[in-house]
Design an enzyme around this catalytic site. Structure first.
Site, short mmCIF file in Angstrom:
data_model
loop_
_atom_site.label_atom_id
_atom_site.label_comp_id
_atom_site.label_asym_id
_atom_site.label_seq_id
_atom_site.Cartn_x
_atom_site.Cartn_y
_atom_site.Cartn_z
N ARG A 49 -0.17 -23.03 -70.02
CA ARG A 49 0.99 -23.01 -70.91
C ARG A 49 0.58 -23.66 -72.22
O ARG A 49 -0.51 -24.18 -72.36
CB ARG A 49 2.24 -23.63 -70.27
CG ARG A 49 2.07 -24.74 -69.27
CD ARG A 49 1.66 -26.06 -69.82
NE ARG A 49 2.39 -26.45 -71.00
CZ ARG A 49 1.92 -27.24 -71.93
NH1 ARG A 49 0.69 -27.75 -71.82
NH2 ARG A 49 2.62 -27.56 -72.99
N GLY A 50 1.55 -23.65 -73.19
CA GLY A 50 1.21 -24.10 -74.54
C GLY A 50 0.77 -22.87 -75.32
O GLY A 50 -0.09 -22.11 -74.86
N ALA A 51 1.35 -22.71 -76.51
CA ALA A 51 1.18 -21.44 -77.23
C ALA A 51 -0.29 -21.03 -77.45
O ALA A 51 -0.69 -19.91 -77.10
CB ALA A 51 1.95 -21.50 -78.54
N ARG A 91 5.54 -13.91 -71.17
CA ARG A 91 6.52 -14.89 -71.68
C ARG A 91 6.86 -14.44 -73.11
O ARG A 91 5.96 -14.08 -73.87
CB ARG A 91 5.94 -16.31 -71.69
CG ARG A 91 5.70 -16.88 -70.30
CD ARG A 91 5.29 -18.35 -70.36
NE ARG A 91 6.41 -19.23 -70.65
CZ ARG A 91 6.27 -20.52 -70.98
NH1 ARG A 91 5.06 -21.07 -71.06
NH2 ARG A 91 7.33 -21.27 -71.20
N GLN A 195 6.31 -31.61 -68.82
CA GLN A 195 5.01 -31.49 -69.50
C GLN A 195 4.63 -32.80 -70.20
O GLN A 195 3.44 -33.12 -70.32
CB GLN A 195 5.06 -30.36 -70.54
CG GLN A 195 5.10 -28.96 -69.94
CD GLN A 195 6.52 -28.45 -69.80
OE1 GLN A 195 7.46 -29.22 -69.58
NE2 GLN A 195 6.69 -27.15 -69.88
N ASP A 236 6.03 -22.78 -80.82
CA ASP A 236 5.73 -21.54 -80.10
C ASP A 236 5.83 -20.32 -81.01
O ASP A 236 5.08 -19.37 -80.88
CB ASP A 236 6.64 -21.40 -78.89
CG ASP A 236 6.22 -22.38 -77.81
OD1 ASP A 236 6.64 -23.55 -77.87
OD2 ASP A 236 5.42 -21.99 -76.95
N ASN A 246 10.39 -24.40 -80.45
CA ASN A 246 9.49 -25.26 -79.67
C ASN A 246 10.26 -25.71 -78.43
O ASN A 246 11.42 -25.36 -78.23
CB ASN A 246 9.01 -26.45 -80.52
CG ASN A 246 7.90 -27.22 -79.82
OD1 ASN A 246 6.90 -26.63 -79.40
ND2 ASN A 246 8.05 -28.52 -79.66
N LYS A 247 9.61 -26.49 -77.60
CA LYS A 247 10.16 -26.90 -76.32
C LYS A 247 11.59 -27.43 -76.44
O LYS A 247 11.90 -28.15 -77.38
CB LYS A 247 9.23 -27.97 -75.73
CG LYS A 247 9.66 -28.53 -74.40
CD LYS A 247 9.93 -27.48 -73.34
CE LYS A 247 8.75 -26.57 -73.05
NZ LYS A 247 9.13 -25.40 -72.21
O1 MRU Z 1 6.79 -23.98 -71.77
P1 MRU Z 1 5.52 -24.51 -72.39
O2 MRU Z 1 4.97 -25.69 -71.67
O3 MRU Z 1 4.51 -23.42 -72.59
O4 MRU Z 1 5.98 -25.01 -73.84
C1 MRU Z 1 4.99 -25.49 -74.69
C2 MRU Z 1 5.53 -26.00 -75.98
O5 MRU Z 1 6.71 -25.91 -76.27
C3 MRU Z 1 4.54 -26.53 -76.95
O6 MRU Z 1 5.11 -27.54 -77.74
C4 MRU Z 1 4.05 -25.38 -77.87
O7 MRU Z 1 3.63 -24.30 -77.10
C5 MRU Z 1 2.95 -25.83 -78.75
S1 MRU Z 1 1.46 -26.13 -77.82
C6 MRU Z 1 0.31 -26.76 -78.91
#
Ligand code: MRU
Length: 347
Positions: A49-51, A91, A195, A236, A246-247
């Site tokens: 996970r993470g963009a 996703r 996370q 994201d 973002n999250k």
């Molecule tokens: O659902 P996730 O864990 O994939 O969400 C991740 C985030 O929201 C991060 O802040 C974003 O992807 C940036 S990662 C450098």
């Protein structure tokens, strides 16, 4: 440690190899994924996970499809394209996933090795991009908040696990620590999948950065009571006008930061800014399963069957964003009249 990698046939592959982020911090386990369905499942279940890490995974996923189907006939290429489409949409919110897929797919007329080379380029570029963005973000904040050790707050996980070598928002925090100007990081736990508690704390501890964990709702309170000098977050998808997805939980931190006059800084690769998404209202926010909220560690925390609202992300309007820092620029999308003040908050 490679978070997302490729294993050759000589190693029992071909396979996409992932550090399984669901198992951290208790266990360090790797997944060897030899099927495209396996890659899609890993993306959906947040094993990766993470963009930016999703972008690298998407590119290697297409390389896997090319190795499994071949690229020599029109039928084989059509099968790779169909798999690529499924990976890109596994996703919906993070724009780098579809970009990584597209970049690998652009080499489809070549051999499977050509597709793999394109995927490797996506992975290899991450380190350079992250180094430039995190240095720029750290310098910007040092300039705005000189003469004192900084207390940073962050949400979710934006370190190397999420973004490849260097990380993004957490990478800027690590750069401030390396500069010797960081006093402490407050890491929001990041409900429901933690996370922050599981992954950011793990990365901060390994890097030897002083930190404390807080529940998400303590973040705005910490800002309001002068315990935070700067908020760093990743992204994201960023709309063309600077609205940031973002999250979930990011928006309330931006509101609190603007009200207290401290910088709210987004660190992300330039590719996260999507010219085809005009404003935050056009961003598709992923909604995830109800059990992520109803349960904790497999234990039911509410009444069985309770209806749930579980958006994975929120959208912060650009007016609340001090700067979006990428490998090539620091962009302040807020109109100057409403730009969040960069004030020295009392220590
Ligand atoms: O659902 P996730 O864990 O994939 O969400 C991740 C985030 O929201 C991060 O802040 C974003 O992807 C940036 S990662 C450098």
């Amino acid at each position: 440690m490679r978070i997302v990698d490729w294993a050759d046939e000589t190693e029992g592959g071909p396979a996409v190899v992932l550090l399984d982020q669901r198992a951290l911090p208790q266990r360090t386990e790797y997944l060897h994924l030899g099927t495209v369905d396996g890659v899609i499942d890993a993306v959906r279940s947040l094993a990766v996970r993470g963009a930016p890490s999703l972008g690298i995974t998407g590119a290697y996923g297409v390389a896997l499809a090319a190795h499994l189907h071949g690229t020599g006939t029109a039928d084989a290429r059509a099968a790779v394209r169909a798999d690529a489409q499924r990976i890109a949409t596994a996703r919906p919110t993070a724009v780098p996933l579809s970009i990584g897929v597209r970049r690998a797919l652009a080499a489809l007329e070549e051999s499977p090795a050509g597709v793999l080379a394109a995927a490797r380029a996506v992975a290899d570029e991450a380190a350079t991009i992250n180094a430039a963005a995190t240095r720029r973000a750290a310098d910007l904040v040092r300039e705005r908040c000189p003469d004192r050790p900084l207390r940073a707050l962050t949400v979710c996980n934006t370190g190397p696990l999420a973004a490849g070598p260097g990380g993004t928002a957490l990478g800027a925090i690590l750069a401030l620590h390396a500069d010797g100007v960081l006093e402490e990081v407050l890491a929001c736990e990041t409900r429901p999948l933690l996370q922050g508690a599981r992954l950011t704390v793990w990365e901060l501890q390994r890097a030897g950065v002083p930190h404390r964990l807080c529940v998400d709702s303590a973040g705005p309170a910490a800002i309001a009571t002068g315990r935070v000098d700067v908020v760093f977050a990743g992204a994201d998808r960023i709309a063309a006008n600077g609205d940031v997805a973002n999250k979930i939980g990011t928006y309330m931190l931006a509101c609190a930061a603007a009200r207290s006059g401290i910088p709210f800084v987004i660190v992300a690769p330039e590719e996260t800014i999507d010219p085809d998404t005009a404003t935050g209202a056009d961003i598709v926010v992923e909604e995830r399963g109800a059990d992520e909220v109803r349960e904790h560690g497999g234990t039911l925390m509410t009444l069985p069957g309770t209806p749930v609202y579980n958006p994975a992300f929120d959208v912060t309007p650009h007016e609340l964003v001090t700067a979006i820092v990428t490998e090539s620029r620091a962009w302040s999308p807020a109109p100057s009249a409403s730009a969040p003040r960069i004030a020295a908050s009392p220590h």
